[in-house]
Scaffold this motif. Structure first.
Motif, short mmCIF file in Angstrom:
data_model
loop_
_atom_site.label_atom_id
_atom_site.label_comp_id
_atom_site.label_asym_id
_atom_site.label_seq_id
_atom_site.Cartn_x
_atom_site.Cartn_y
_atom_site.Cartn_z
N ILE A 24 0.88 -1.06 0.22
CA ILE A 24 -0.12 -0.06 0.15
C ILE A 24 1.00 1.11 -0.05
N GLU A 25 0.69 2.09 -1.06
CA GLU A 25 1.47 3.18 -1.06
C GLU A 25 0.35 4.33 -0.92
N ARG A 26 0.90 5.48 0.03
CA ARG A 26 -0.20 6.51 0.22
C ARG A 26 0.77 7.73 0.04
N SER A 27 0.08 8.65 -0.89
CA SER A 27 1.04 9.76 -1.15
C SER A 27 -0.05 11.24 -1.16
N ASN A 28 0.58 12.36 -0.85
CA ASN A 28 -0.11 13.53 -1.38
C ASN A 28 0.79 14.38 -2.43
N PRO A 29 0.31 14.25 -3.54
CA PRO A 29 1.07 15.03 -4.68
C PRO A 29 1.10 16.40 -4.73
N HIS B 204 -4.30 11.91 -0.24
CA HIS B 204 -5.19 11.92 -1.51
C HIS B 204 -5.05 10.73 -2.56
N VAL B 205 -3.99 9.90 -2.36
CA VAL B 205 -3.73 8.79 -3.36
C VAL B 205 -3.24 7.60 -2.48
N THR B 206 -4.28 6.50 -2.71
CA THR B 206 -3.61 5.41 -2.12
C THR B 206 -3.70 4.37 -3.36
N LYS B 207 -2.22 3.83 -3.43
CA LYS B 207 -2.18 2.77 -4.54
C LYS B 207 -1.82 1.41 -3.83
N VAL B 208 -2.43 0.30 -4.30
CA VAL B 208 -2.49 -0.74 -3.72
C VAL B 208 -2.15 -2.10 -4.91
N ARG B 209 -1.24 -2.70 -4.33
CA ARG B 209 -0.99 -4.01 -5.10
C ARG B 209 -1.62 -5.16 -4.00
N ALA B 210 -2.60 -5.93 -4.43
CA ALA B 210 -3.08 -6.79 -3.40
C ALA B 210 -3.61 -8.20 -4.04
N GLU B 211 -3.53 -9.12 -3.06
CA GLU B 211 -4.34 -10.47 -3.59
C GLU B 211 -5.77 -10.41 -3.31
N THR B 212 -6.16 -9.76 -2.06
CA THR B 212 -7.42 -9.93 -1.95
C THR B 212 -7.96 -8.38 -1.39
N LEU B 213 -8.96 -8.34 -1.73
CA LEU B 213 -9.69 -6.76 -1.43
C LEU B 213 -10.84 -7.45 -0.40
N ILE B 214 -11.16 -6.46 0.67
CA ILE B 214 -12.42 -6.74 1.28
C ILE B 214 -13.36 -5.67 1.38
N GLN C 94 -30.50 7.09 13.21
CA GLN C 94 -29.05 6.76 12.85
C GLN C 94 -28.27 8.30 12.36
N LEU C 95 -27.10 8.65 13.07
CA LEU C 95 -26.44 9.68 12.74
C LEU C 95 -25.12 9.59 12.16
N VAL C 96 -24.42 8.12 12.10
CA VAL C 96 -23.18 7.90 11.55
C VAL C 96 -23.06 6.52 10.81
N GLU C 97 -22.46 6.49 9.73
CA GLU C 97 -22.16 5.05 8.97
C GLU C 97 -20.84 5.45 8.09
N ILE C 98 -20.30 4.19 8.24
CA ILE C 98 -18.86 4.36 7.62
C ILE C 98 -18.61 3.13 6.60
N ASP C 99 -18.19 3.30 5.15
CA ASP C 99 -17.99 2.12 4.51
C ASP C 99 -16.27 1.98 4.47
N VAL C 100 -16.04 0.96 4.35
CA VAL C 100 -14.48 0.30 4.78
C VAL C 100 -14.06 -0.23 3.36
N THR C 101 -12.86 -0.21 2.68
CA THR C 101 -12.32 -1.15 1.85
C THR C 101 -11.06 -1.58 2.46
N ALA C 102 -10.63 -2.67 2.68
CA ALA C 102 -9.42 -3.10 2.94
C ALA C 102 -8.65 -4.06 1.93
N ALA C 103 -7.17 -4.18 2.08
CA ALA C 103 -6.77 -4.97 0.93
C ALA C 103 -5.51 -6.00 1.81
N LEU C 104 -5.73 -7.08 1.47
CA LEU C 104 -4.67 -8.05 1.85
C LEU C 104 -3.77 -8.51 0.95
#
Length: 131
Positions: A3-8, A19-29, A121-131
């Motif tokens: 996972i590479e994170r950057s602010n160009p 701003h940017v998250t670049k991912v190389r992964a086998e599994t996305l969640i 309901q006042l809050v909800e969060i969507d999440v994507t992860a990579a393994l």
């Protein structure tokens, strides 16, 4: 997995996310939008703070069930049922002071919305992860 994170150069400074998250992964969640529901199915008490705490707990449980941690998160979208910027800021601050904080160093979006799916309901969060 990497996972590479950057602010160009040329983009504004951020309050902790990238701003940017670049991912190389086998599994996305992909987690379903995590709501402030307790295991009983009842809405968490305690207003915005209590509901945010329940959402944090729910996300940590869901990530662990998939073999992931907050460090594996590559994208979040945070929905707050409020047009008050102070409410949005309070949620952001609470998230970043929690055990889930590493998840918010990645590509993140914070939105104030008119309404969420469950009554009260006042809050909800969507999440994507990579393994």
């Amino acid at each position: 997995m990497t996972i590479e994170r950057s602010n160009p150069d040329g983009l504004h400074a951020t309050p902790g996310y990238h701003h940017v998250t670049k991912v190389r992964a086998e599994t996305l969640i992909y987690l379903a939008g995590q709501c402030p529901l307790q295991p009983s199915g009842e809405l968490a008490e305690g207003g915005l703070k209590g509901q945010t705490e329940q959402v944090i707990r729910n996300i940590l449980i869901a990530l662990e069930s998939a073999g992931a941690t907050p460090d594996d998160v590559v994208r979040t979208v945070i929905y707050v049922a409020s047009s008050d910027r102070d409410d949005l800021g309070a949620v952001w601050d609470q998230l970043n002071a929690s055990p889930l904080a590493p998840a918010f160093t990645t590509a993140s979006t914070l939105l104030g919305v008119a309404q969420l799916g469950f009554t009260g309901q006042l809050v909800e969060i969507d999440v994507t992860a990579a393994l």
